[in-house]
Design an enzyme around this catalytic site. Structure first.
Site, PDB file in Angstrom:
ATOM      1  N   GLU A   1      45.967  87.885 -48.734  1.00  0.00           N
ATOM      2  CA  GLU A   1      47.327  88.261 -48.378  1.00  0.00           C
ATOM      3  C   GLU A   1      48.221  87.040 -48.531  1.00  0.00           C
ATOM      4  O   GLU A   1      47.750  85.920 -48.672  1.00  0.00           O
ATOM      5  CB  GLU A   1      47.403  88.762 -46.932  1.00  0.00           C
ATOM      6  CG  GLU A   1      46.597  90.008 -46.659  1.00  0.00           C
ATOM      7  CD  GLU A   1      46.655  90.421 -45.204  1.00  0.00           C
ATOM      8  OE1 GLU A   1      46.064  91.458 -44.879  1.00  0.00           O
ATOM      9  OE2 GLU A   1      47.297  89.703 -44.397  1.00  0.00           O
TER      10      GLU A   1
ATOM     11  N   HIS B   1      48.576  85.925 -39.250  1.00  0.00           N
ATOM     12  CA  HIS B   1      47.937  87.243 -39.207  1.00  0.00           C
ATOM     13  C   HIS B   1      46.479  86.984 -38.852  1.00  0.00           C
ATOM     14  O   HIS B   1      45.676  86.600 -39.699  1.00  0.00           O
ATOM     15  CB  HIS B   1      48.057  87.969 -40.549  1.00  0.00           C
ATOM     16  CG  HIS B   1      47.511  89.365 -40.509  1.00  0.00           C
ATOM     17  ND1 HIS B   1      47.317  90.118 -41.643  1.00  0.00           N
ATOM     18  CD2 HIS B   1      47.114  90.146 -39.472  1.00  0.00           C
ATOM     19  CE1 HIS B   1      46.820  91.296 -41.307  1.00  0.00           C
ATOM     20  NE2 HIS B   1      46.688  91.341 -39.997  1.00  0.00           N
TER      21      HIS B   1
END
Length: 292
Positions: free
Chosen positions: A112, A168
């Protein structure tokens, strides 16, 4: 009567000027964000409206952006934000936006990126770096996705320079990663000699991922000057769960009191659950910095 109208006009002008100089920041985990979401006009409009664009935010940090889209997501979102008019009256002109994106991050083939979208007339990027996690390809490092640390400047806010640290966290190691943010904080202080540091993101900081027994061992929770602006009682999830996964953590006095909110776009746009989940399984969390 004329004097009253003039006074009212001045008050309205002052209020509009203050609103224009307020810096709202949005943090948003857009689940598996890629071509399919941005090609859907309805979903794209919602994402842009709760990220920079319209009146929602001047600066946004986004994540869960899939590797296949890394080269274009920042450009697409900043371009849409610059031309977005969902909340603008005809007399209001759009503002220019730009972006800063990280490299693909992750231990495995699934990666990501973090992306910052920001309004060019109110925010500028000063410096950035990746937290040195020593072993980014093994299981013993602190973070599954190393924080991408960015220093911003804004001449309209009391804190003219501030640092944003998005995270995250891996759900299975959420408590350990949140605790390791303390080391990131001290690294930023040592590197840039500032504590105007905003820690934000999908920490997975609730429910089964971080239990009540684990919170005492998380160092940032024991610092008196450290504010957790999104409380444990909040719900930042779109689904039927009630979990405060997404957080803002910073030091006292940096934001407008009461401005930390969960942006429930499902209610705003009157969406059914399945349509809201098509946007994301998380709501954005927002704060507003104090104006000068």
């Amino acid at each position: 009567m004329a004097a009253s109208k003039q006074m009212l006009s001045l008050l309205v002008s002052a209020l509009l000027l203050r609103m224009a100089t307020m810096l709202k920041i949005s943090a948003f985990n857009i689940k598996t964000f890629g071509d399919s979401k941005m090609s859907n006009q309805t979903i794209a409009d919602i994402i842009v409206s709760v990220s920079p664009g319209g009146r929602r935010a001047v600066l946004a940090a986004l994540w869960s952006l899939r590797c296949s889209w890394l080269g274009t997501v920042g450009h697409q979102l900043s371009t849409r934000a610059s031309s977005h008019s969902l909340y603008l009256t005809p007399s209001m002109s759009p503002h220019p936006y730009s972006f800063l994106d990280s490299i693909p991050l992750g231990r495995t083939s699934y990666k990501e990126q973090y992306v910052f979208i920001y309004r060019l007339d109110m925010v500028s990027v000063l410096e950035s770096y990746y937290y040195n996690d020593s072993c980014c390809s093994c299981e013993t490092d602190a973070f599954s996705r190393d924080p991408f640390i960015v220093k911003f400047s804004s001449p309209t806010t009391q804190v003219e320079e501030f640092v944003m640290v998005p995270l995250h966290a891996e759900p299975s190691r959420a408590a350990e990663e949140i605790d390791a943010l303390y080391d990131v904080y001290t690294d930023v202080v040592n590197k840039w000699a500032t504590n105007n540091i905003f820690l934000l993101g999908d920490f997975n900081a609730d429910c089964s991922y971080v239990t009540s027994a684990q919170w005492p061992s998380i160092r940032l929770r024991s610092l008196d000057a450290c504010e957790w602006l999104i409380p444990d009682s909040a719900d930042t999830t779109v689904s039927d769960t009630d979990c405060a996964y997404d957080r803002w953590v910073l030091w006292q006095g940096r934001v407008l009191p009461g401005s930390a909110t969960v942006n429930n776009f499902q209610k705003t746009f009157h969406l059914q659950s399945k349509d809201a989940l098509a946007v994301s399984d998380h709501f954005p969390v927002e704060v507003t910095l104090k104006s000068r």
